[in-house]
Design a protein around this motif. Structure first.
Motif, PDB file in Angstrom:
ATOM      1  N   ILE A   1       6.687  -8.128  -2.391  1.00 28.48           N
ATOM      2  CA  ILE A   1       8.038  -7.631  -2.677  1.00 28.48           C
ATOM      3  C   ILE A   1       8.067  -7.280  -4.162  1.00 28.48           C
ATOM      4  CG2 ILE A   1      10.498  -8.212  -2.739  1.00 28.48           C
ATOM      5  CD1 ILE A   1       9.265  -8.046   0.097  1.00 28.48           C
ATOM      6  N   GLY A   2       8.276  -6.024  -4.454  1.00 28.97           N
ATOM      7  CA  GLY A   2       8.281  -5.585  -5.841  1.00 28.97           C
ATOM      8  C   GLY A   2       9.421  -6.193  -6.627  1.00 28.97           C
ATOM      9  N   HIS A   3       9.187  -6.407  -7.920  1.00 23.27           N
ATOM     10  CA  HIS A   3      10.247  -7.055  -8.711  1.00 23.27           C
ATOM     11  C   HIS A   3      11.489  -6.179  -8.789  1.00 23.27           C
ATOM     12  CE1 HIS A   3       8.696  -4.276 -11.764  1.00 23.27           C
ATOM     13  NE2 HIS A   3       9.810  -4.465 -12.416  1.00 23.27           N
ATOM     14  N   TRP A   4      11.300  -4.866  -8.582  1.00 22.96           N
ATOM     15  CA  TRP A   4      12.422  -3.931  -8.763  1.00 22.96           C
ATOM     16  C   TRP A   4      12.598  -3.025  -7.552  1.00 22.96           C
ATOM     17  CZ3 TRP A   4      16.740  -3.112 -11.091  1.00 22.96           C
ATOM     18  CH2 TRP A   4      17.197  -1.840 -11.472  1.00 22.96           C
ATOM     19  N   ARG A   5      11.460  -2.681  -6.923  1.00 26.63           N
ATOM     20  CA  ARG A   5      11.520  -1.815  -5.742  1.00 26.63           C
ATOM     21  C   ARG A   5      10.245  -1.983  -4.922  1.00 26.63           C
ATOM     22  NH1 ARG A   5      10.427   2.415  -9.681  1.00 26.63           N
ATOM     23  NH2 ARG A   5      12.638   2.931  -9.712  1.00 26.63           N
ATOM     24  N   GLY A   6      10.340  -1.584  -3.673  1.00 24.48           N
ATOM     25  CA  GLY A   6       9.149  -1.534  -2.837  1.00 24.48           C
ATOM     26  C   GLY A   6       8.899  -2.835  -2.105  1.00 24.48           C
ATOM     27  N   GLU A   7       8.728  -2.734  -0.784  1.00 23.64           N
ATOM     28  CA  GLU A   7       8.452  -3.911   0.021  1.00 23.64           C
ATOM     29  C   GLU A   7       7.233  -3.629   0.882  1.00 23.64           C
ATOM     30  OE1 GLU A   7      11.578  -2.289   0.392  1.00 23.64           O
ATOM     31  OE2 GLU A   7      12.426  -3.427  -1.273  1.00 23.64           O
ATOM     32  N   GLY A   8       6.363  -4.610   0.966  1.00 20.60           N
ATOM     33  CA  GLY A   8       5.164  -4.414   1.773  1.00 20.60           C
ATOM     34  C   GLY A   8       4.715  -5.703   2.419  1.00 20.60           C
ATOM     35  N   ALA A   9       3.953  -5.559   3.505  1.00 21.08           N
ATOM     36  CA  ALA A   9       3.383  -6.729   4.175  1.00 21.08           C
ATOM     37  C   ALA A   9       2.057  -6.343   4.815  1.00 21.08           C
ATOM     38  CB  ALA A   9       4.347  -7.261   5.232  1.00 21.08           C
ATOM     39  N   ILE A  10       1.156  -7.292   4.847  1.00 18.02           N
ATOM     40  CA  ILE A  10      -0.193  -7.048   5.361  1.00 18.02           C
ATOM     41  C   ILE A  10      -0.543  -8.178   6.324  1.00 18.02           C
ATOM     42  CG2 ILE A  10      -2.627  -6.812   4.702  1.00 18.02           C
ATOM     43  CD1 ILE A  10      -1.281  -6.091   1.813  1.00 18.02           C
ATOM     44  N   ARG A  11      -1.057  -7.792   7.487  1.00 17.53           N
ATOM     45  CA  ARG A  11      -1.395  -8.794   8.493  1.00 17.53           C
ATOM     46  C   ARG A  11      -2.915  -8.988   8.527  1.00 17.53           C
ATOM     47  NH1 ARG A  11      -1.485  -7.741  14.613  1.00 17.53           N
ATOM     48  NH2 ARG A  11      -1.925  -9.816  15.406  1.00 17.53           N
ATOM     49  N   ILE A  12      -3.313 -10.233   8.267  1.00 16.27           N
ATOM     50  CA  ILE A  12      -4.735 -10.578   8.215  1.00 16.27           C
ATOM     51  C   ILE A  12      -5.068 -11.455   9.424  1.00 16.27           C
ATOM     52  CG2 ILE A  12      -6.521 -11.788   6.865  1.00 16.27           C
ATOM     53  CD1 ILE A  12      -5.426  -9.329   5.440  1.00 16.27           C
ATOM     54  N   THR A  13      -6.130 -11.084  10.121  1.00 16.82           N
ATOM     55  CA  THR A  13      -6.511 -11.870  11.296  1.00 16.82           C
ATOM     56  C   THR A  13      -7.982 -12.283  11.190  1.00 16.82           C
ATOM     57  OG1 THR A  13      -6.998  -9.816  12.459  1.00 16.82           O
ATOM     58  CG2 THR A  13      -4.837 -10.785  12.845  1.00 16.82           C
ATOM     59  N   ARG A  14      -8.416 -13.134  12.103  1.00  9.99           N
ATOM     60  CA  ARG A  14      -9.810 -13.583  12.113  1.00  9.99           C
ATOM     61  C   ARG A  14     -10.736 -12.388  12.318  1.00  9.99           C
ATOM     62  NH1 ARG A  14     -11.286 -19.063  13.229  1.00  9.99           N
ATOM     63  NH2 ARG A  14      -9.436 -20.391  13.183  1.00  9.99           N
ATOM     64  N   ALA A  15     -11.869 -12.474  11.657  1.00  9.78           N
ATOM     65  CA  ALA A  15     -12.836 -11.380  11.748  1.00  9.78           C
ATOM     66  C   ALA A  15     -13.368 -11.275  13.170  1.00  9.78           C
ATOM     67  CB  ALA A  15     -13.975 -11.603  10.779  1.00  9.78           C
TER      68      ALA A  15
END
Lengths: 374, 426
Positions: free
Chosen positions: A360-374
């Motif tokens: 979550i950006g301090h001023w703008r922009g939201e992102g998320a990343i999903r990490i799973t087992r290899a």
């Protein structure tokens, strides 16, 4: 679509050097190393001292770089080592590079001298010209240009597929990982080096964030606990690079994946009360996330940090939640990569099945990343 | 006509173009001046130039912004170009149905702002950053945080046009504009978006930017005759001339564009890029990275070198670039290079840095659309080491179906694009 896996991680920060060191620090749970004196009243998390020669062998290269570039180059080298790619010139020759970056540091003595002189100058414009012409080091420009971290990685490590530099603070990190993942998944490219670097020990960046009122000005406190006293971020010096490739490509060269990047989502909410919480719910739905581990990039900035905490309660009930800010500080363009690196390390250790990394950006922009087992 | 390319990917159509340069506001004004062989380079009036080695540039002085600084001017130039491009495409101005990719100059706080902070600090002795930080803490300068962070220009453009998703701000130095287009092409080919707004913008002619390039000996110092200073491919070339500009392209999945009845102005058929690890500011002596970028762009477009009718050169007018570009093109196009027209828009517009690749993309498509090749002006002293047809001094009419546009930059950046009236075999 092809699976995208992480096969190499290089990370440096106030916690030290390398993934193992960081995972150990995370498990230890001690407060991060903080320098409260150098830029008082602004605490920063200084990068651990590094033996530059180990990743940047030529002194002539070191001299051409300012700290943010050296940190990035060093971490990139660690990632290439970890991925078993360092000595494969042909592989690096087709490896793609996306760097998330701001700009480089200034010459603070020159700036101060000019500002002092400008006040009394008969002709300020001419004074400025003359002083800049005589006082600026010609090579400083190359240490400032945003795309020259990528350029230095090409020179020092021979990663020369092609490079692109993304800008735009925290969002540039999430979007770099997103684009790299999509290019691999779609079959356009096989292997990427993605990462970012940040030097927090710079009065000019402190100045930008202090103007906006975003800095924490008390002794270190965990990001989730700063809100009641006004909130704020503590900037951290560090860098994080990841080697991403298709599962098939990794297998073909015998590289062992740490974890998979199952999805990356990013957006730009027009911020108002509640929008960050709503955005995180949306991103999590988009990713189909069911995490038992969260690596949060929460900044500690009041409002958005509480909204993230509230959203995570719904999205990841019962999950272990770590804040990267409490381990390395806020590393801005490198924030998302850092979360991914730690998540991948923990998943690889068997400590979790699925992780969600938030940015979550301090001023703008939201992102998320999903990490799973290899 | 098939709406997929030979690799089965969606064809990428251009349905809108806009630009603003020192030659004029709007693509038609710029094009008219460019094909008339006019120069937009002039003496710098914006700030005092005493004490500088270079006192000329292609600044855009007709656009006023407040406070005057690189991010504000760059934002305005991006808006003007995008308004023209989106209007031509016929797509929505408020809810653009696609992503934003924008090449923006690296920004930082500038001297007027530092001076204001120094004054507000109350410090009467030696000024240090401690004093500036003290002034920053008053909260009076809150707006400058937003103004001088790297994502703001993109955010404002995204707000204005209602583009979808997280906008991407990027830099690949002097090939940035081309990279913005490449990112848009890739997103459409992957099927992530039906449309993309791709922009390059640069309004950063200020004392410090100019001096930085000057200290690297990159700029022409032939100040006496500003209009004659940018001399790409000439023997007496002595550096580039900084310029300002903005350019925008609306890219669309050709099938979607066709279905909505949009007028297709041309296609982006191919993109190529290659990194160079030789040196921070110089290219590999064998020119291989540039050669590989050109070949990759042709391959990506499904074309062979014989298909290219015209090269829109990077052509900066520096001794190094023009020599290397000629060598790289000759390696790819062989003997034909002696007669294949190649010209540099920078002879008239100057080097618009971050914007150049996008500005030159618009001009490449105008070349295809009008059948007129803009000249390389100021070509009075040919360089015997560069025996090229640079379309010297006067525009030329020709049938142009396929154009190669080159962009090269510091940091080992080489990006090449191929534009076409139609895909091959259509």
């Amino acid at each position: 679509m092809r699976d995208v896996v992480i096969t190499g991680i290089g990370i440096v920060s106030c916690a030290g050097e390398g993934l193992e060191t960081h995972l150990a620090a995370l498990a230890g749970g001690a407060a991060p190393r903080t320098d409260t004196a150098a830029f008082e009243p602004f605490p920063v998390h200084p990068a651990t001292p590094l033996e530059w020669d180990r990743q940047i062998p030529k002194k002539s290269d070191q001299r051409q770089m300012e700290p943010w570039q050296k940190l990035g180059c060093y971490a990139a080298g660690l990632a290439l080592d970890a991925a078993g790619a360092k000595d494969d010139a042909a592989l690096k020759g087709r490896m793609q590079l996306i760097v998330s970056a701001g700009g480089g540091e200034r010459d603070y003595a020159v700036d101060g001298g000019i500002l002092t002189g400008l006040r009394k100058a008969d002709n300020p414009g001419v004074f400025l010209n003359e002083r800049l012409m005589s006082d600026l080091r010609p090579t400083l420009f190359l240490a400032q240009l945003s795309n020259l971290l990528a350029g230095n990685i090409s020179i020092v490590h021979g990663v020369t597929g092609a490079s692109r530099t993304f800008m735009g603070e925290e969002s540039s990190g999430v979007d770099a990982i997103r684009i790299a993942r999509e290019r691999i998944a779609s079959g356009q490219d096989d292997i990427f080096l993605v990462g970012g670097a940040y030097n927090a020990e710079r009065p000019d960046v402190l100045l930008i964030y202090e103007m906006g009122g975003f800095l924490w000005k008390q002794p270190y406190r965990p990001v989730w606990k700063r809100g009641p006293e006004g909130g704020g971020m503590i900037l951290g010096s560090g860098a994080c690079f990841l080697v991403l490739e298709s599962r098939e490509h990794a297998a073909s060269r015998g590289a062992k994946p740490l974890a998979a990047i199952a999805g990356v989502a990013s957006d730009r909410s027009r911020r108002k009360a509640g929008s960050v919480e709503g955005a995180l719910h949306g991103l999590s739905r988009q990713l189909g996330a069911k995490p038992d581990l969260v690596l949060s990039g929460a900044t500690g900035v009041k409002g958005i940090t509480e909204e993230e905490q509230a959203a995570l309660k719904d999205i990841a009930p019962g999950a272990t939640i770590h804040a990267t800010g409490d381990l390395v500080g806020h590393t801005m363009e490198a924030q998302a990569h850092t979360g991914v690196a730690l998540a991948a390390g923990l998943v690889a250790q068997g400590g979790a099945n699925e992780a969600l990394v938030t940015s979550i950006g301090h001023w703008r922009g939201e992102g998320a990343i999903r990490i799973t087992r290899a | 006509m098939a709406l997929r390319d030979t690799k089965g990917r969606p064809l990428v159509a251009v349905t809108g173009m806009g630009t603003v340069t020192s030659l004029g506001q709007g693509r038609d004004d710029t094009w008219a001046a460019l094909t008339a062989g006019k120069s937009g380079i002039h003496r710098i009036e914006r700030f005092p130039t005493e004490g500088l080695r270079t006192t000329i540039a292609g600044t855009i002085d007709s656009v006023d912004v407040e406070p005057f600084c690189a991010p504000m001017l760059s934002e305005r130039l991006a808006m003007l170009a995008a308004e023209e491009a989106v209007a031509q495409s016929g797509l929505s101005h408020e809810s653009f149905p696609g992503a934003l990719f924008i090449a923006v100059p690296p920004v930082e706080m500038e001297w007027p702002q530092r001076e204001a902070l120094a004054e507000a600090s109350g410090q009467t002795g030696e000024i240090t950053y401690k004093d500036l930080l003290k002034a920053a803490g008053t909260g009076r300068f809150k707006a400058w945080h937003d103004l001088f962070i790297f994502g703001t220009v993109a955010d404002r453009v995204a707000d204005r046009f209602g583009t979808r998703g997280s906008p991407i701000s990027l830099s690949t130095a002097c090939s940035s504009g081309a990279t913005a287009i490449q990112l848009g092409v890739e997103a459409i080919r992957r099927g992530e978006t039906d449309a993309a707004l791709c922009i390059g913008t640069d309004g950063s002619v200020n004392p410090e930017s100019l001096i930085r390039f000057s200290l690297l000996s990159a700029l022409s110092t032939q100040n006496e005759n500003p209009e004659g200073a940018s001399k790409p491919f000439s023997k007496n070339r002595d550096g580039f001339v900084m310029g300002e500009g903005g350019a925008a392209l609306v890219l669309e999945d050709a099938e979607k564009a066709r279905a909505r009845g949009a007028r297709i102005l041309g296609y982006v058929l191919g993109c190529g890029e290659k990194g160079d690890g030789f040196h921070r500011t110089r290219s590999s002596p064998d020119g291989m990275p540039a050669i590989m970028a050109i070949r990759q762009a042709l391959e990506d477009a499904g074309l062979s070198p014989e298909d290219i009718d015209y090269i829109n050169a990077h052509g900066t007018s520096t001794p190094e670039n023009d020599k290397m570009e000629a060598m790289s093109c000759t390696a790819v196009f062989g003997e034909r290079m002696a007669s294949l027209p190649i010209s540099s828009n920078k002879s008239m517009i100057g080097h618009t840095l971050t914007a150049a690749g996008a500005v030159e993309a618009v001009m490449s498509l105008m070349t295809i659309g009008t059948g007129r090749i803009p000249p390389t002006i100021n070509y009075q002293v040919p360089d015997p080491a560069i025996p090229l047809d640079v379309v010297p001094n006067v525009a030329r009419d020709a049938r142009v179906s396929y154009v190669l546009s080159n962009s090269f930059g510091f940091g080992g950046q080489n990006t090449c694009l191929v534009f076409g009236a139609d895909p091959k075999g259509a």
